[in-house]
Enzyme design. Structure first.
Site, short mmCIF file in Angstrom:
data_model
loop_
_atom_site.label_atom_id
_atom_site.label_comp_id
_atom_site.label_asym_id
_atom_site.label_seq_id
_atom_site.Cartn_x
_atom_site.Cartn_y
_atom_site.Cartn_z
N GLU A 284 -13.24 -1.07 4.87
CA GLU A 284 -12.04 -1.09 5.68
C GLU A 284 -11.67 -2.07 5.43
OE1 GLU A 284 -12.00 -0.50 10.23
OE2 GLU A 284 -12.89 1.58 10.18
N HIS A 303 -7.32 3.56 12.00
CA HIS A 303 -8.58 2.14 13.08
C HIS A 303 -6.97 2.16 14.42
CE1 HIS A 303 -12.73 0.20 13.91
NE2 HIS A 303 -12.27 1.01 15.02
#
Length: 331
Positions: A284, A303
């Site tokens: 990420e 997210h």
């Protein structure tokens, strides 16, 4: 009591200050602030902690003489802890203190508290939103209308139509604060719900699957809510995806490391999976040019499943009660 509010652009310092002043008299509170860059800058590993803002130097400077720190993303590494001899409590506005070297803190007599379940409702709601988006092809319908500028009747053909949650067999992997909420809502939709969580005892909202493989063979929708541990890392890989009925859907709002990304993309490219929806990723943010961005029938969000204004307020309020209890014990 000297308190540092090390907030960010989600759990803002103003929310922390408001919650603290509601629970503590002004005379007992000497509050200073440090604003960390998350989420405008992504978190990542810092020193020996897993997920934190890369701000050790700024944190060390701000902790001078501080007894209590309230934060979500401050990196409490051994280096930081060594530089904060007055610190007695770290209050983390997250479900788990992954930004803190807990063992090192406790060895120094520093209490670590967190806010379990603070984003359970938000993540559960978001999970259902992603599930519906993948099943009913909502993003594709939106894009066909906005990109082409005209009504695309092919979205209503049998081949392009999605499927319903009513009477669908849905497998919930992980039956904690989020998974249990998702299961209850799925029941209201009329889904047949299977639960797989070997660590949970007692009644569940659905039927217990005898094994992970049995669930994967049976359910046409799988939603992941397990914690990421050495045992669960990569728990959904090529073998597991091959067990799922052709045309199934996978949703992950838990942790990216639960799923083998390459195997997922292969399953979507081959048509074994009809769709997938991800809010979390092995890396990420995903690198530019990631295969994820060119894989068909994949709904992606950055997210944000646990991001609601209510979550930020709940976290600040819960932590304030913990600090009030600490202050009363210290009197």
């Amino acid at each position: 009591m000297r308190v540092l509010a090390a907030g960010d652009h989600f759990v803002r310092n103003s929310l922390i200050a408001e919650a603290l002043r509601r629970d503590l008299p002004d005379a007992a509170l000497d509050l200073t602030e440090l604003t960390l860059p998350w989420p405008l800058e992504p978190f990542g590993p810092v020193g020996e902690v897993e997920e934190a803002s890369d701000a050790e130097d700024a944190l060390i400077a701000a902790l001078d003489g501080i007894e209590v720190c309230v934060t979500q993303m401050a990196p409490f590494t051994e280096r930081v802890l060594d530089a904060a001899p007055a610190l007695r409590m770290i209050a983390v506005c997250r479900s788990w203190p992954v930004n803190v070297n807990v063992a090192a803190a406790e060895a120094r007599g520093i209490r670590v508290v967190c806010a379990p379940g603070r984003n359970a409702a938000a993540t559960a709601e978001f999970t259902l939103g992603l599930m519906l988006s993948a099943l009913r092809r909502i993003p594709e319908a939106h894009n066909s209308l906005t990109a082409k500028g005209h009504w695309d009747g092919s979205s209503y053909t049998y081949e392009q139509s999605g499927t319903e949650l009513e009477d669908a067999s849905v497998g919930v992997i992980g039956y904690g604060a989020v998974g249990s909420r998702v299961a209850r809502v799925l029941g209201a939709f009329g889904s047949t719900v299977d639960i797989y969580d070997p660590y949970v005892r007692g009644d569940v909202h659905g039927m217990r699957a005898p094994s992970l493989e049995a669930m994967l063979r049976r359910c046409r929708v799988i939603t992941l809510h397990a914690r990421l541990t050495p045992e669960t890392r990569g728990m959904i890989g090529a073998h597991e995806l091959s067990l799922m009925p052709r045309g199934s859907v996978l949703v992950n709002t838990a942790r990216g490391g639960l799923v083998d990304t390459e195997a997922l993309c292969e399953a979507l490219d081959s048509g074994r999976l009809a769709a997938a929806a991800l809010d979390v990723y092995e890396e990420e943010p995903p690198r530019p040019g990631s295969r994820l961005f060119s894989t068909p029938n994949l709904v992606l969000t950055p997210h944000v499943g646990g991001a609601s204004r209510e979550v930020a307020r709940k976290a600040a309020a819960f932590i304030a009660t913990q600090i009030r209890a600490y202050a009363l014990r210290a009197l």
